[in-house]
Motif scaffolding. Structure first.
Motif, PDB file in Angstrom:
ATOM      1  N   ASN A  27       0.651  -0.998  -0.012  1.00  0.00           N
ATOM      2  CA  ASN A  27       0.240  -0.120  -0.124  1.00  0.00           C
ATOM      3  C   ASN A  27       0.968   1.310   0.066  1.00  0.00           C
ATOM      4  N   SER A  28       1.868   1.075  -0.940  1.00  0.00           N
ATOM      5  CA  SER A  28       2.753   2.720  -0.874  1.00  0.00           C
ATOM      6  C   SER A  28       2.668   2.757  -2.548  1.00  0.00           C
ATOM      7  N   GLY A  29       2.111   3.857  -2.610  1.00  0.00           N
ATOM      8  CA  GLY A  29       2.416   4.844  -4.144  1.00  0.00           C
ATOM      9  C   GLY A  29       1.046   4.640  -4.753  1.00  0.00           C
ATOM     10  N   PRO A  30       1.249   4.807  -5.777  1.00  0.00           N
ATOM     11  CA  PRO A  30       0.345   4.418  -6.796  1.00  0.00           C
ATOM     12  C   PRO A  30       0.231   3.169  -7.444  1.00  0.00           C
ATOM     13  N   ALA A  31      -0.479   2.228  -7.853  1.00  0.00           N
ATOM     14  CA  ALA A  31      -0.217   1.209  -8.955  1.00  0.00           C
ATOM     15  C   ALA A  31      -1.137   0.853 -10.037  1.00  0.00           C
ATOM     16  N   VAL A  32      -0.493   0.293 -11.739  1.00  0.00           N
ATOM     17  CA  VAL A  32      -1.032   0.189 -12.039  1.00  0.00           C
ATOM     18  C   VAL A  32      -2.416  -1.343 -12.010  1.00  0.00           C
ATOM     19  N   ALA A  33      -3.604  -0.797 -12.853  1.00  0.00           N
ATOM     20  CA  ALA A  33      -4.656  -1.681 -12.107  1.00  0.00           C
ATOM     21  C   ALA A  33      -4.498  -2.883 -13.094  1.00  0.00           C
ATOM     22  N   ASP A  37       1.016  -4.151 -12.563  1.00  0.00           N
ATOM     23  CA  ASP A  37       2.381  -3.483 -11.815  1.00  0.00           C
ATOM     24  C   ASP A  37       2.992  -4.525 -11.653  1.00  0.00           C
ATOM     25  N   ALA A  38       4.384  -4.443 -10.519  1.00  0.00           N
ATOM     26  CA  ALA A  38       4.800  -5.202 -10.249  1.00  0.00           C
ATOM     27  C   ALA A  38       4.911  -6.026  -9.422  1.00  0.00           C
ATOM     28  N   HIS A  39       3.571  -5.585  -8.482  1.00  0.00           N
ATOM     29  CA  HIS A  39       3.199  -6.964  -7.703  1.00  0.00           C
ATOM     30  C   HIS A  39       3.334  -8.173  -8.067  1.00  0.00           C
TER      31      HIS A  39
ATOM     32  N   HIS B  12      -5.944   3.559  -9.435  1.00  0.00           N
ATOM     33  CA  HIS B  12      -4.896   3.324  -9.229  1.00  0.00           C
ATOM     34  C   HIS B  12      -4.072   3.643  -7.721  1.00  0.00           C
ATOM     35  N   SER B  13      -4.538   4.226  -6.980  1.00  0.00           N
ATOM     36  CA  SER B  13      -4.379   4.388  -5.619  1.00  0.00           C
ATOM     37  C   SER B  13      -5.101   3.523  -4.576  1.00  0.00           C
ATOM     38  N   GLY B  14      -4.183   3.212  -3.583  1.00  0.00           N
ATOM     39  CA  GLY B  14      -4.145   2.298  -2.020  1.00  0.00           C
ATOM     40  C   GLY B  14      -5.450   2.786  -1.766  1.00  0.00           C
ATOM     41  N   TRP B 324      -8.718  10.322  -3.519  1.00  0.00           N
ATOM     42  CA  TRP B 324      -8.607  10.669  -2.444  1.00  0.00           C
ATOM     43  C   TRP B 324      -7.297  10.901  -2.113  1.00  0.00           C
ATOM     44  N   ASN B 325      -6.061  10.551  -2.869  1.00  0.00           N
ATOM     45  CA  ASN B 325      -5.425  10.744  -2.340  1.00  0.00           C
ATOM     46  C   ASN B 325      -4.077  11.343  -3.113  1.00  0.00           C
ATOM     47  N   THR B 326      -4.811  11.875  -4.102  1.00  0.00           N
ATOM     48  CA  THR B 326      -3.966  12.544  -5.389  1.00  0.00           C
ATOM     49  C   THR B 326      -3.515  14.356  -4.620  1.00  0.00           C
TER      50      THR B 326
END
Lengths: 343, 343, 343, 343
Positions: A27-33, A37-39, B12-14, B324-326
């Protein structure tokens, strides 16, 4: 006093701390949906460590989804799927396989939840007959819905039979970690390496918040699975959080620790109750389930304190499940209550 | 330098910290699976605070699932669903509605993503004609896929038209929190109270790990939804963790804070870029999306640093989403980069 | 010498002369398509003479179509249909019921092809359990696929049981004329009047070119059937020609003459072969089928001259069908050949 | 006076005498059911004379069935089919394609009922995007639902475009005989030889009682079609009677005589009415349909004597169909009545 639901299902247990940590870390930073994504990339790589570099992996929400996607990948609507009558796909998915794939399930009576080649052979008579749904897939559950485990040799024999008869082999591995732990084998050894063509890999019951995967061992067969997953409503937007959980579970033997513990607790429970007069262990305890029969009166008393499922109302057969976080104390308390109920 | 994906999607947000806390708090002791637990009970009660005491609530995994269950609840396979061509159900679900419900989608061209009664009326000619899929349901998206918002009056007018013509009204509320925040109205006010019959309520895009809900405002219509949810593969085993997230989101105005912030950031972005020569804001910024067109060359430069979706290749129209976190800083940086790209 | 296919199926016989005449007579002038013509109106009126004035009638192409439309009228995809394992819907329709309705079939082992209330009761345990496909419909075949006939009392008992448990009763009446003839009852007496809710009425096997009908005895249940028929691809354009055949069949007792003759021929065949050493009649001969077992060697010899289906390869059980145009001479010749084969 | 329905549809006409004779001739002795008879074998051979020796032929009941089987043969449920908005599969089959195949239809606005490569290209943007139903098939109707005809060159261009983009080409040939007659080409020339991959061949509208066929030009693509036909409820038991009709139609140029006559009558009707003040021929008359607009008042007067379909209520556009048995006298009478109505 509230009823204790611990032994009702391995789904009743929560999230393992390391899994929860993995969610937090992701839960850190944005990630492509949607899996780009890297995860997710890391999770797929981790799966390939276990299942081989050709494994084609699709993360999904739940086991019913994984099973439907597996069937839809390898069968068309005029096909049939041969399975045990106890199979989750047959007994517990509210007709999702039929409704979502159009396939017919050919359910076989099995005493211990395990299919054999003989069972399968019986359903091959109508092949090429245009009036019959055409068997394309055999589905086995490892460990089975009755808590039994296929040996690697048994899986290999079924796979060989399937492939010799133009059938694919699907493994519903909702509890495959428990099976692998029971057999002291690797996850790949009991699935792809034993001839399984496509796998529903289960994480939820073994300590995840939620997360399962479809693993196809022949990428040329799963070219459409990306689209099937979406159409079957199993594509997560924030997929990184499913991916991170599965990566954590497949790292540092967490899958094995959790499953081994659950299995051990089941054997401990069996040990503690098997001599109770009137109680009978009705299936070999090979994974994390104990199936027992006990007198109706004892059952009724026990159900006042513990919640669990009656598997066969006529025979008073019940299922007690252990989980990654079942404690020895809980086993002792439960066994004592069972004993008292049977007095 | 890695490409910044912040503005690609609100997906893309967490996870919002209070949502993550809710998951942690729910992770205590055993809980009965499949929705028969106290957390799910609490979530349903919380939904009823917002949507009325008759609201019939079904928690699910994702928006596509919620939409399919909504359609399946109110339509049969020979029915048709009238929607905008931009509707998620029409454009972005890989045919899940058709595949899972058998219904035909009657997609209408709309300039701003919003349906009108006139649009609907056009598709009512073939009623009672056995050769035509029979319209049963109208589906509107609030806020729309083009970032526009239906006023309460507009929803009421559509609902009245639908009900006057024997049609049900579905709202795809994947971003309904953004719409309610934009309208300064309650969640119930813009849906059930405005005449919506069934709702796909979205949590994921507004700060959840994952979690959506089907809300039916007429319980007599959703008697089968329990089974539909299972057959459509949207029943979570450890449902307490979806429930706890949704409860947290619907408590203490978290839904509103998150959505208001995202909307505010979108308006800020619009403010900062709207005077850039060559750039044009192509849709009213009413929720958390900014749709803009800009010269191809500028777009190409911008795409070297930021990831986002091109909505219309021919017109060079793109979508920038806020979440929500932009942060204001992210908006400033992004706006500056856009400006520089347009030089 | 060509192999004689007379006894392979009642589908092997052709069109009765009066049926062919009806087609010719209907071939005069234009007629509105899709069932809005005078011939279809007359057919519906004729059906109502037999089945009651409330009967809601839909003419279709074939039995599989009639069965699928019947199921689709009274069940949704999360429902299950309880039937005999030998039921045509289960064994002979290539998964059409599952594929076209999404429903699960719960197939019961029956010794004689006939369901009982006990059979049905066994499948009612999982009701209201969201994991189980919900039984909505029981389907019985009259006469059964094993040539046996339900008495009116048996049908009434099943209907009462069904209605007492919230289930509908479907009759697959592909050979219901044979059953009615066997019971010396009217068509309505053995179906709607006995509690059947929806019926697949069969014409093809009893002397038509092709033509079946769905008859619903409660019009409030079949409000959607018009659209279901079309979506399930069973709406004939030049429907007058199906209608005219069915009208002819239901007029002047043609249905009864044809069925009685076929039944009589079956009993004659039984009479002529039942004393053959090694041959055993394995089902009561109550309609137009004779099921017998005979030594493998005899079977192989017989199959050199006659084509028919082996029902159970292991037990050497075969099916011999008689038809509206089977002659006594054909019976004598066939019986003699059977006898010779068994020497 | 009864309303004249002659011009309502080519489905309103009856059975050609030679077709009826073929049925009578086929009604001799027993014949194995479900297509394993000599009549079906002969029909397939006859189809191969017209469509090439590789043609894989499946006889079916009706056009909707043929279309669904064609789509199901070449597409899976996550696929999309690109077609004209006027296509029968889109406008007139009550959602059968969606309901029976799960595929999405991507319907394109066309002025004259004919698709172009440009139309198709517009729908190819979302390929490989997991959120989009994946186009697999293009469907064109020959002659089109608006009575227009694709030239062989047009079909070839579309086929080349399709094959160049990984798409298959389906032809809905419900009226392909009219198209071939119009083009003075053979049936194979305008379909398989022009690049069509799979064809719904229509017999009913051209003089049959009923009977259509799926013709696949690449047998390796139709290996499953046998089972698809059965599961889609389109397998006739007494198939000899469909086969015999189709054989007769494809013999001695009966298909061509019937279609040419219908086309000629349409041109004659056009000729006789095109100068009527207020009346406008709105589509080129290339097959057996005349599309015209006329004043509302004239239309209402005409509809008192003749039954036909209004295609566009707003524009007062109507369709008049001619058939294999429309007579010159009927044309004259109808034209005179039209003229009188327009006074």
């Amino acid at each position: 006093m509230a009823i204790d639901t611990t032994f009702g299902s391995d789904n009743h247990s929560g999230i393992h701390p390391r899994i929860l940590d993995a969610i937090k870390e992701a839960n850190s930073g944005p990630a492509v949906a949607y899996g780009l994504d890297a995860h997710t990339e890391a999770a797929v790589a981790k799966f390939r460590e276990h299942f081989g570099k050709n494994a084609d992996v699709y993360l999904v929400f739940n086991g019913t989804g994984a099973n439907v996607i597996s069937i839809s990948t390898l069968a068309r609507s005029f096909n049939a799927v041969i399975c045990s009558e106890h199979a989750h796909i047959n007994a517990d998915e509210c007709g999702a396989p039929e409704g979502a794939t159009g396939c017919k399930l050919l359910a076989v009576h099995t005493a211990d939840g395990k299919l054999t080649c003989d069972h399968i052979a019986r359903h091959l008579q109508g092949r090429l007959d245009q009036h019959r749904a055409q068997p394309a897939l055999v589905s086995i559950t490892q460990s089975s819905e009755l808590g039994t485990v296929y040996s690697v040799e048994e899986v290999k024999a079924i796979a060989a039979f399937c492939h010799g008869h133009g059938l694919y082999l699907h493994m519903d591995g909702a509890r495959m970690c428990n099976a692998a732990a029971s057999l002291s084998k690797g996850l790949g050894e009991i699935s792809g390496a034993a001839g399984v063509d496509i796998l529903s890999f289960g994480g939820t019951k073994n300590g995840l918040l939620l997360g399962e995967a479809v693993v196809c061992f022949h990428p040329e067969l799963s070219r459409d699975t990306l689209f099937i997953r979406k159409q079957k409503m199993q594509l997560a937007s924030k997929m990184r959080f499913i991916a991170a959980q599965l990566t954590a579970m497949l790292s540092d033997d967490l899958w094995l620790q959790n499953a081994s513990h659950a299995n051990l607790m089941a054997r401990l429970l069996e040990e503690k109750v098997k001599d109770i007069p009137g109680l009978k262990i009705v299936q070999p305890v090979q994974a994390n389930a104990v199936f027992a029969s006990l007198p109706r009166r004892a059952l009724d008393k026990l159900l006042e304190k513990y919640f669990f499922y009656t598997w066969d109302e006529e025979k008073n057969e019940v299922r007690w499940m252990c989980s990654w976080n079942t404690s020895e104390q809980q086993i002792s308390d439960f066994a004592a209550t069972i004993r008292a109920s049977c007095l």
